[in-house]
Scaffold this motif. Sequence first.
Motif, PDB file in Angstrom:
ATOM      1  N   SER A 165       7.512 -27.370  22.269  1.00  0.00           N
ATOM      2  CA  SER A 165       7.971 -28.358  23.236  1.00  0.00           C
ATOM      3  C   SER A 165       6.889 -28.615  24.277  1.00  0.00           C
ATOM      4  N   PRO A 166       6.930 -29.769  24.903  1.00  0.00           N
ATOM      5  CA  PRO A 166       6.028 -29.974  26.041  1.00  0.00           C
ATOM      6  C   PRO A 166       6.522 -29.196  27.266  1.00  0.00           C
ATOM      7  N   GLU A 167       7.832 -28.926  27.297  1.00  0.00           N
ATOM      8  CA  GLU A 167       8.414 -28.229  28.438  1.00  0.00           C
ATOM      9  C   GLU A 167       8.244 -26.720  28.295  1.00  0.00           C
ATOM     10  N   LYS A 168       8.067 -26.074  29.454  1.00  0.00           N
ATOM     11  CA  LYS A 168       7.977 -24.619  29.502  1.00  0.00           C
ATOM     12  C   LYS A 168       9.062 -24.086  30.428  1.00  0.00           C
ATOM     13  N   LEU A 169       9.379 -22.832  30.234  1.00  0.00           N
ATOM     14  CA  LEU A 169      10.356 -22.121  31.052  1.00  0.00           C
ATOM     15  C   LEU A 169       9.700 -20.881  31.642  1.00  0.00           C
ATOM     16  N   VAL A 170      10.211 -20.442  32.767  1.00  0.00           N
ATOM     17  CA  VAL A 170       9.812 -19.154  33.314  1.00  0.00           C
ATOM     18  C   VAL A 170      10.954 -18.189  33.019  1.00  0.00           C
TER      19      VAL A 170
ATOM     20  N   ARG B   2       6.903 -19.570  29.022  1.00  0.00           N
ATOM     21  CA  ARG B   2       7.008 -19.748  27.570  1.00  0.00           C
ATOM     22  C   ARG B   2       7.460 -21.171  27.269  1.00  0.00           C
ATOM     23  N   TYR B   3       7.142 -21.638  26.060  1.00  0.00           N
ATOM     24  CA  TYR B   3       7.634 -22.945  25.623  1.00  0.00           C
ATOM     25  C   TYR B   3       9.152 -22.880  25.459  1.00  0.00           C
ATOM     26  N   GLU B   4       9.818 -23.989  25.759  1.00  0.00           N
ATOM     27  CA  GLU B   4      11.275 -24.056  25.650  1.00  0.00           C
ATOM     28  C   GLU B   4      11.729 -23.930  24.194  1.00  0.00           C
ATOM     29  N   TRP B   5      10.997 -24.570  23.286  1.00  0.00           N
ATOM     30  CA  TRP B   5      11.283 -24.420  21.866  1.00  0.00           C
ATOM     31  C   TRP B   5       9.977 -24.375  21.093  1.00  0.00           C
ATOM     32  N   ILE B   6      10.052 -23.766  19.922  1.00  0.00           N
ATOM     33  CA  ILE B   6       8.884 -23.681  19.031  1.00  0.00           C
ATOM     34  C   ILE B   6       9.347 -23.863  17.586  1.00  0.00           C
TER      35      ILE B   6
ATOM     36  N   GLY C  83      14.875 -22.068  19.771  1.00  0.00           N
ATOM     37  CA  GLY C  83      15.060 -22.632  21.103  1.00  0.00           C
ATOM     38  C   GLY C  83      15.619 -21.616  22.071  1.00  0.00           C
ATOM     39  N   ARG C  84      16.426 -22.111  22.993  1.00  0.00           N
ATOM     40  CA  ARG C  84      16.997 -21.256  24.030  1.00  0.00           C
ATOM     41  C   ARG C  84      18.095 -20.332  23.504  1.00  0.00           C
ATOM     42  N   GLU C  85      18.782 -20.754  22.427  1.00  0.00           N
ATOM     43  CA  GLU C  85      19.864 -19.925  21.915  1.00  0.00           C
ATOM     44  C   GLU C  85      19.323 -18.550  21.528  1.00  0.00           C
ATOM     45  N   ASP C  86      19.999 -17.533  22.014  1.00  0.00           N
ATOM     46  CA  ASP C  86      19.591 -16.130  21.825  1.00  0.00           C
ATOM     47  C   ASP C  86      18.191 -15.852  22.365  1.00  0.00           C
TER      48      ASP C  86
END
Length: 178
Positions: free
Chosen positions: A86-91, A108-112, A129-132
């Motif tokens: 993803s272009p989006e990242k999360l902390v 980290r990337y939000e999804w890969i 993705g974010r799940e689990d």
Amino acid sequence: MPVRDILQLGHPLLRAVAEPVADPSAPAIANLVTDLTDTVAHWRDTTGYGRAIAAPQIGELQRVILLRLPGRPVWPLINPSIIAHSPEKLVVWDACLSFLSIFMQVERYEWIRVRYQDQQGQWHEAHAGREDDLAELLQHEIDHLDGILSLDRMVDVKSLCSREEFERQFKANSPYGR
């Protein structure tokens, strides 16, 4: 197979780049997967932590990671690589069995999307993705194969905290609290 020792922060093999696996169906790889499974299960049972492990953490410089998520079958990934993100990242909060006494926030990337081989050598792709917190977990373990530790991805040294303080303040709202 026996439970293997996990290399701890400072051991030079944690900074080494793992070699590709030539034959995922080889008996040595099956034994490695068993050792990874037994080792991460032992750590989960004794510490409450451990959802995944990478072969370099037990001193094997092979591109193999293993996920052991609650309620799911054990998932070995051989020669995994991130092929899209993803272009989006999360902390997010991160920790490691190789230095379980400290926690830190990482980006980290939000999804890969990951490409990997199974133990029969067949290639697969998986979206995480974010799940689990699967995307975060896979990025952490694939980093191990390249000698990169979560400490290298820390967003701010001020996020560094002890396991005790993490558990007191942040665990309930993190993947580690599930």
